[in-house]
Design a protein around this motif. Structure first.
Motif, PDB file in Angstrom:
ATOM      1  N   TYR A   3       0.819  -1.203   0.000  1.00 56.26           N
ATOM      2  CA  TYR A   3       0.000   0.000   0.000  1.00 56.26           C
ATOM      3  C   TYR A   3       0.854   1.254   0.000  1.00 56.26           C
ATOM      4  O   TYR A   3       0.415   2.312  -0.426  1.00 56.26           O
ATOM      5  N   SER A   4       2.085   1.144   0.452  1.00 50.45           N
ATOM      6  CA  SER A   4       2.946   2.331   0.540  1.00 50.45           C
ATOM      7  C   SER A   4       3.219   2.966  -0.821  1.00 50.45           C
ATOM      8  O   SER A   4       3.504   4.149  -0.903  1.00 50.45           O
ATOM      9  N   PRO A   9      -3.064  11.617  -0.789  1.00 54.24           N
ATOM     10  CA  PRO A   9      -3.946  12.429   0.055  1.00 54.24           C
ATOM     11  C   PRO A   9      -5.300  12.630  -0.620  1.00 54.24           C
ATOM     12  O   PRO A   9      -5.435  12.493  -1.843  1.00 54.24           O
ATOM     13  N   ILE A  10      -6.289  12.961   0.176  1.00 56.29           N
ATOM     14  CA  ILE A  10      -7.638  13.144  -0.351  1.00 56.29           C
ATOM     15  C   ILE A  10      -7.693  14.255  -1.402  1.00 56.29           C
ATOM     16  O   ILE A  10      -8.481  14.191  -2.337  1.00 56.29           O
ATOM     17  N   SER A  11      -6.823  15.238  -1.290  1.00 58.57           N
ATOM     18  CA  SER A  11      -6.796  16.323  -2.286  1.00 58.57           C
ATOM     19  C   SER A  11      -6.420  15.765  -3.657  1.00 58.57           C
ATOM     20  O   SER A  11      -6.925  16.231  -4.687  1.00 58.57           O
ATOM     21  N   TYR A  12      -5.558  14.752  -3.698  1.00 61.08           N
ATOM     22  CA  TYR A  12      -5.193  14.122  -4.963  1.00 61.08           C
ATOM     23  C   TYR A  12      -6.394  13.403  -5.554  1.00 61.08           C
ATOM     24  O   TYR A  12      -6.643  13.475  -6.757  1.00 61.08           O
ATOM     25  N   MET A  31      -5.822   1.780  -3.885  1.00 60.14           N
ATOM     26  CA  MET A  31      -5.134   3.012  -3.492  1.00 60.14           C
ATOM     27  C   MET A  31      -5.620   3.407  -2.102  1.00 60.14           C
ATOM     28  O   MET A  31      -6.818   3.403  -1.832  1.00 60.14           O
ATOM     29  N   LEU A  32      -4.691   3.716  -1.226  1.00 64.07           N
ATOM     30  CA  LEU A  32      -5.001   4.159   0.127  1.00 64.07           C
ATOM     31  C   LEU A  32      -5.081   5.683   0.123  1.00 64.07           C
ATOM     32  O   LEU A  32      -4.156   6.352  -0.318  1.00 64.07           O
ATOM     33  N   ILE A  33      -6.194   6.224   0.600  1.00 69.11           N
ATOM     34  CA  ILE A  33      -6.407   7.661   0.634  1.00 69.11           C
ATOM     35  C   ILE A  33      -6.286   8.137   2.084  1.00 69.11           C
ATOM     36  O   ILE A  33      -6.895   7.557   2.991  1.00 69.11           O
ATOM     37  N   THR A  34      -5.498   9.189   2.255  1.00 72.12           N
ATOM     38  CA  THR A  34      -5.300   9.744   3.596  1.00 72.12           C
ATOM     39  C   THR A  34      -5.991  11.086   3.738  1.00 72.12           C
ATOM     40  O   THR A  34      -6.215  11.795   2.754  1.00 72.12           O
ATOM     41  N   GLN A  35      -6.318  11.424   4.980  1.00 70.33           N
ATOM     42  CA  GLN A  35      -6.869  12.734   5.300  1.00 70.33           C
ATOM     43  C   GLN A  35      -6.169  13.201   6.574  1.00 70.33           C
ATOM     44  O   GLN A  35      -6.184  12.472   7.578  1.00 70.33           O
ATOM     45  N   ASN A  36      -5.551  14.347   6.489  1.00 67.25           N
ATOM     46  CA  ASN A  36      -4.764  14.868   7.606  1.00 67.25           C
ATOM     47  C   ASN A  36      -3.705  13.860   8.063  1.00 67.25           C
ATOM     48  O   ASN A  36      -3.471  13.672   9.261  1.00 67.25           O
ATOM     49  N   GLY A  37      -3.104  13.169   7.097  1.00 65.43           N
ATOM     50  CA  GLY A  37      -2.029  12.226   7.380  1.00 65.43           C
ATOM     51  C   GLY A  37      -2.475  10.889   7.932  1.00 65.43           C
ATOM     52  O   GLY A  37      -1.653  10.039   8.261  1.00 65.43           O
ATOM     53  N   GLU A  38      -3.774  10.668   8.010  1.00 68.05           N
ATOM     54  CA  GLU A  38      -4.312   9.428   8.573  1.00 68.05           C
ATOM     55  C   GLU A  38      -5.045   8.641   7.485  1.00 68.05           C
ATOM     56  O   GLU A  38      -5.802   9.216   6.706  1.00 68.05           O
ATOM     57  N   ALA A  39      -4.831   7.336   7.438  1.00 68.29           N
ATOM     58  CA  ALA A  39      -5.504   6.494   6.447  1.00 68.29           C
ATOM     59  C   ALA A  39      -7.014   6.539   6.685  1.00 68.29           C
ATOM     60  O   ALA A  39      -7.478   6.344   7.801  1.00 68.29           O
ATOM     61  N   VAL A  42      -9.863   3.072   1.251  1.00 73.21           N
ATOM     62  CA  VAL A  42      -9.176   2.269   0.245  1.00 73.21           C
ATOM     63  C   VAL A  42     -10.069   2.301  -0.981  1.00 73.21           C
ATOM     64  O   VAL A  42     -11.261   1.999  -0.905  1.00 73.21           O
ATOM     65  N   VAL A  43      -9.505   2.707  -2.101  1.00 71.35           N
ATOM     66  CA  VAL A  43     -10.245   2.795  -3.354  1.00 71.35           C
ATOM     67  C   VAL A  43      -9.741   1.677  -4.258  1.00 71.35           C
ATOM     68  O   VAL A  43      -8.534   1.485  -4.407  1.00 71.35           O
ATOM     69  N   MET A  44     -10.681   0.936  -4.858  1.00 73.11           N
ATOM     70  CA  MET A  44     -10.278  -0.165  -5.734  1.00 73.11           C
ATOM     71  C   MET A  44     -11.262  -0.306  -6.895  1.00 73.11           C
ATOM     72  O   MET A  44     -12.378   0.204  -6.826  1.00 73.11           O
TER      73      MET A  44
END
Length: 93
Positions: A3-4, A9-12, A31-39, A42-44
């Motif tokens: 996943y790394s 980020p959510i903005s992307y 794809m792992l989506i983060t918000q404020n640096g937190e997971a 997961v989008v697939m």
């Protein structure tokens, strides 16, 4: 699968939605989506999701079967085949 390599980020997600759809459909990697640096998400792609759901359903069936075996709720195979043969005879009459 790592996943790394697919962390965004959510903005992307907001600004590249169409590109993400194309990429995920082609690579079939989530794809792992983060918000404020937190997971957060997961989008697939749909095909991967459906395959995952089928795999989970099969694992649940196996777990249920194992539980029934552990509880002694089984029928010998010979009895099952005898029942099937009896049903076949009834249908052919």
């Amino acid at each position: 699968m790592k996943y790394s390599t697919q962390v965004k980020p959510i903005s992307y997600l907001k600004s590249h939605a169409a590109e993400i759809v194309t990429t995920l459909t082609q690579t079939r990697e989530p794809m792992l989506i983060t918000q404020n640096g937190e997971a957060k998400l997961v989008v697939m792609d749909v095909q991967s999701y459906e395959e995952q759901e089928q795999a989970i359903a099969l694992l649940q069936l196996l777990a249920h079967g194992r539980k029934e075996i552990e509880e002694g709720r089984t029928t010998p195979a010979a009895d099952v085949f005898a029942q099937i043969e009896a049903m076949d005879k009834d249908d052919s009459e």
